[in-house]
Scaffold this motif. Sequence first.
Motif, PDB file in Angstrom:
ATOM      1  N   GLU A 215      -2.027 -24.009  -9.529  1.00 40.26           N
ATOM      2  CA  GLU A 215      -1.221 -24.556 -10.616  1.00 40.26           C
ATOM      3  C   GLU A 215      -1.510 -26.049 -10.704  1.00 40.26           C
ATOM      4  N   ASN A 216      -1.849 -26.512 -11.900  1.00 39.37           N
ATOM      5  CA  ASN A 216      -2.117 -27.935 -12.138  1.00 39.37           C
ATOM      6  C   ASN A 216      -3.129 -28.509 -11.146  1.00 39.37           C
ATOM      7  N   GLY A 217      -4.178 -27.736 -10.880  1.00 39.53           N
ATOM      8  CA  GLY A 217      -5.263 -28.219 -10.038  1.00 39.53           C
ATOM      9  C   GLY A 217      -5.058 -28.047  -8.544  1.00 39.53           C
ATOM     10  N   ARG A 218      -3.885 -27.632  -8.148  1.00 42.89           N
ATOM     11  CA  ARG A 218      -3.588 -27.488  -6.722  1.00 42.89           C
ATOM     12  C   ARG A 218      -3.453 -26.021  -6.320  1.00 42.89           C
ATOM     13  N   VAL A 219      -3.769 -25.731  -5.068  1.00 39.49           N
ATOM     14  CA  VAL A 219      -3.446 -24.431  -4.486  1.00 39.49           C
ATOM     15  C   VAL A 219      -2.038 -24.540  -3.939  1.00 39.49           C
ATOM     16  N   ILE A 220      -1.111 -23.819  -4.561  1.00 36.65           N
ATOM     17  CA  ILE A 220       0.298 -23.942  -4.189  1.00 36.65           C
ATOM     18  C   ILE A 220       0.733 -22.889  -3.179  1.00 36.65           C
ATOM     19  N   GLU A 221      -0.078 -21.834  -3.032  1.00 41.95           N
ATOM     20  CA  GLU A 221       0.275 -20.769  -2.090  1.00 41.95           C
ATOM     21  C   GLU A 221      -0.962 -19.919  -1.833  1.00 41.95           C
ATOM     22  N   GLN A 222      -1.139 -19.471  -0.602  1.00 44.31           N
ATOM     23  CA  GLN A 222      -2.269 -18.598  -0.292  1.00 44.31           C
ATOM     24  C   GLN A 222      -1.938 -17.757   0.929  1.00 44.31           C
ATOM     25  N   GLU A 227       1.171 -10.059   2.116  1.00 44.80           N
ATOM     26  CA  GLU A 227       2.189 -11.062   2.440  1.00 44.80           C
ATOM     27  C   GLU A 227       2.653 -11.803   1.193  1.00 44.80           C
ATOM     28  N   VAL A 228       1.705 -12.199   0.353  1.00 43.84           N
ATOM     29  CA  VAL A 228       2.051 -12.943  -0.858  1.00 43.84           C
ATOM     30  C   VAL A 228       2.868 -12.077  -1.814  1.00 43.84           C
ATOM     31  N   PHE A 229       2.516 -10.798  -1.922  1.00 45.98           N
ATOM     32  CA  PHE A 229       3.258  -9.910  -2.815  1.00 45.98           C
ATOM     33  C   PHE A 229       4.654  -9.601  -2.255  1.00 45.98           C
ATOM     34  N   THR A 230       4.747  -9.487  -0.936  1.00 47.94           N
ATOM     35  CA  THR A 230       6.028  -9.121  -0.343  1.00 47.94           C
ATOM     36  C   THR A 230       6.985 -10.294  -0.254  1.00 47.94           C
ATOM     37  N   HIS A 231       6.438 -11.472   0.098  1.00 52.36           N
ATOM     38  CA  HIS A 231       7.295 -12.644   0.263  1.00 52.36           C
ATOM     39  C   HIS A 231       6.713 -13.856  -0.473  1.00 52.36           C
ATOM     40  N   PRO A 232       6.643 -13.793  -1.791  1.00 56.66           N
ATOM     41  CA  PRO A 232       6.143 -14.950  -2.542  1.00 56.66           C
ATOM     42  C   PRO A 232       7.088 -16.136  -2.374  1.00 56.66           C
ATOM     43  N   GLU A 234       6.511 -19.594  -3.912  1.00 57.43           N
ATOM     44  CA  GLU A 234       6.610 -20.494  -5.056  1.00 57.43           C
ATOM     45  C   GLU A 234       7.068 -19.743  -6.309  1.00 57.43           C
ATOM     46  N   GLU A 235       7.718 -20.446  -7.222  1.00 55.58           N
ATOM     47  CA  GLU A 235       8.229 -19.802  -8.432  1.00 55.58           C
ATOM     48  C   GLU A 235       7.101 -19.192  -9.267  1.00 55.58           C
ATOM     49  N   LEU A 236       5.965 -19.885  -9.366  1.00 51.22           N
ATOM     50  CA  LEU A 236       4.851 -19.339 -10.141  1.00 51.22           C
ATOM     51  C   LEU A 236       4.334 -18.054  -9.510  1.00 51.22           C
ATOM     52  N   THR A 237       4.228 -18.042  -8.189  1.00 54.57           N
ATOM     53  CA  THR A 237       3.778 -16.838  -7.490  1.00 54.57           C
ATOM     54  C   THR A 237       4.751 -15.694  -7.731  1.00 54.57           C
ATOM     55  N   LYS A 238       6.033 -15.995  -7.710  1.00 59.81           N
ATOM     56  CA  LYS A 238       7.047 -14.968  -7.951  1.00 59.81           C
ATOM     57  C   LYS A 238       6.898 -14.391  -9.358  1.00 59.81           C
ATOM     58  N   ARG A 239       6.566 -15.243 -10.317  1.00 60.94           N
ATOM     59  CA  ARG A 239       6.354 -14.767 -11.690  1.00 60.94           C
ATOM     60  C   ARG A 239       5.139 -13.851 -11.767  1.00 60.94           C
ATOM     61  N   PHE A 240       4.059 -14.253 -11.117  1.00 59.91           N
ATOM     62  CA  PHE A 240       2.855 -13.425 -11.106  1.00 59.91           C
ATOM     63  C   PHE A 240       3.134 -12.069 -10.469  1.00 59.91           C
ATOM     64  N   VAL A 241       3.766 -12.089  -9.306  1.00 61.92           N
ATOM     65  CA  VAL A 241       4.046 -10.850  -8.578  1.00 61.92           C
ATOM     66  C   VAL A 241       4.974  -9.958  -9.381  1.00 61.92           C
ATOM     67  N   SER A 242       6.030 -10.547  -9.928  1.00 59.63           N
ATOM     68  CA  SER A 242       7.006  -9.777 -10.697  1.00 59.63           C
ATOM     69  C   SER A 242       6.376  -9.134 -11.924  1.00 59.63           C
ATOM     70  N   GLU A 246       6.589  -5.384 -10.768  1.00 60.73           N
ATOM     71  CA  GLU A 246       7.939  -5.161 -11.258  1.00 60.73           C
ATOM     72  C   GLU A 246       8.976  -5.213 -10.141  1.00 60.73           C
ATOM     73  N   LEU A 247       8.668  -6.001  -9.093  1.00 57.95           N
ATOM     74  CA  LEU A 247       9.700  -6.265  -8.106  1.00 57.95           C
ATOM     75  C   LEU A 247      10.579  -7.374  -8.668  1.00 57.95           C
ATOM     76  N   PRO A 248      11.865  -7.173  -8.752  1.00 61.90           N
ATOM     77  CA  PRO A 248      12.726  -8.158  -9.402  1.00 61.90           C
ATOM     78  C   PRO A 248      12.769  -9.471  -8.648  1.00 61.90           C
ATOM     79  N   GLN A 249      12.786 -10.558  -9.383  1.00 65.57           N
ATOM     80  CA  GLN A 249      12.838 -11.895  -8.801  1.00 65.57           C
ATOM     81  C   GLN A 249      14.005 -12.670  -9.415  1.00 65.57           C
ATOM     82  N   THR A 250      14.684 -13.437  -8.623  1.00 64.08           N
ATOM     83  CA  THR A 250      15.738 -14.380  -9.016  1.00 64.08           C
ATOM     84  C   THR A 250      16.633 -13.847 -10.129  1.00 64.08           C
ATOM     85  N   THR A 251      16.493 -14.398 -11.348  1.00 63.64           N
ATOM     86  CA  THR A 251      17.394 -14.015 -12.443  1.00 63.64           C
ATOM     87  C   THR A 251      17.198 -12.555 -12.837  1.00 63.64           C
TER      88      THR A 251
END
Length: 346
Positions: A215-222, A227-232, A234-242, A246-251
């Motif tokens: 995101e914005n030139g940086r690696v924010i999570e790897q 592991e990334v799918f089960t416990h994302p 960052e918010e962007l990662t959660k959006r991608f995974v969700s 279709e695993l529900p995230q936050t709201t």
Amino acid sequence: MIELKNVSKTFETANGKVEAVKNVELTVDAGEIFGIVGFSGAGKSTLVRMLNGLETPTSGEVIINDVRIDTLKGKDLREQRKKIGIIFQHFNLLWSRTVLENIEFPLELIGMPKAERETKAKHLAELVGLGERINAYPSQLSGGQKQRVGIARALANDPDILISDEATSALDPQTTDEVLDLLDEINQKLDLTIVIITHEMHVIRRLADRVAVMENGRVIEQGPVSEVFTHPQEELTKRFVSSEVELPQTTDVKQIAQKLLQKNPTGKLVELRFSGQQVERPVINELSKNFPELEISILEGSIHQLADKGTLGSLFVQLNGTEQKVQAALEFLNELQVEAKVIEHG
């Protein structure tokens, strides 16, 4: 192996400096499938161009098989690029050439004799499932077949690394899965390192062993895909995974809970999250046997397989019983290493 050490790339534009890549640290192991995911403008394409020497980093080091790519020039750089094959989003085929001639083209450029390059091109056409289409022209091929030609051509110089640059973005879902299956097969047959650049989390889930989110030139999570799918984190990662599994995230959890609680106003609504072997375990059956006093209703759920052999799932259940029994059931689930969260009313 690929190493990116504190790599940054800044472009000078009429409107000032643009930091396309910022302090990226990545390691890709030999033989693995590594995914880099992000939206347009995240810096993925610039990162790819630094892998094959088309761009030089402003700072940092790009190392492939112990060779610093960012310091090479001229003949040395051209030789190194032969070891890196690229599959493009829009195929980049020569429309006046047949399938066989398109696959031969890289071999023609390095001066390989005609008979030898034709033999090799036919072998590659068979490898990608186009053995019977070698005399067809691109205009006679489907999108998936065109991309297979692109894959065969990328393999012509026997590369150590194959880069897939949004290679499935122009394909329909079924054809995308067929191409991903082919890349997986090639990875296993040739023990080839594959780097996937994409904005589609489906591609990552189906194919990658590990993933980096940009995101914005940086690696924010790897990390490992499971592991990334089960416990994302960052918010962007959660959006991608969700968006993919279709695993529900936050709201989303609140929205689902509100819908389910309206239909099922009694008892406790519990969200269960599984990963790995827990997905295959008959958790609800065990829960029912150990707590016969509880009434257990399954309301909604999903299970997904991941490319790195991981599995994850989400399940909403309703537990009707005394507060003491419900609490004991939740503790029992935690002992089974199943994440259990009570969704409160309101």
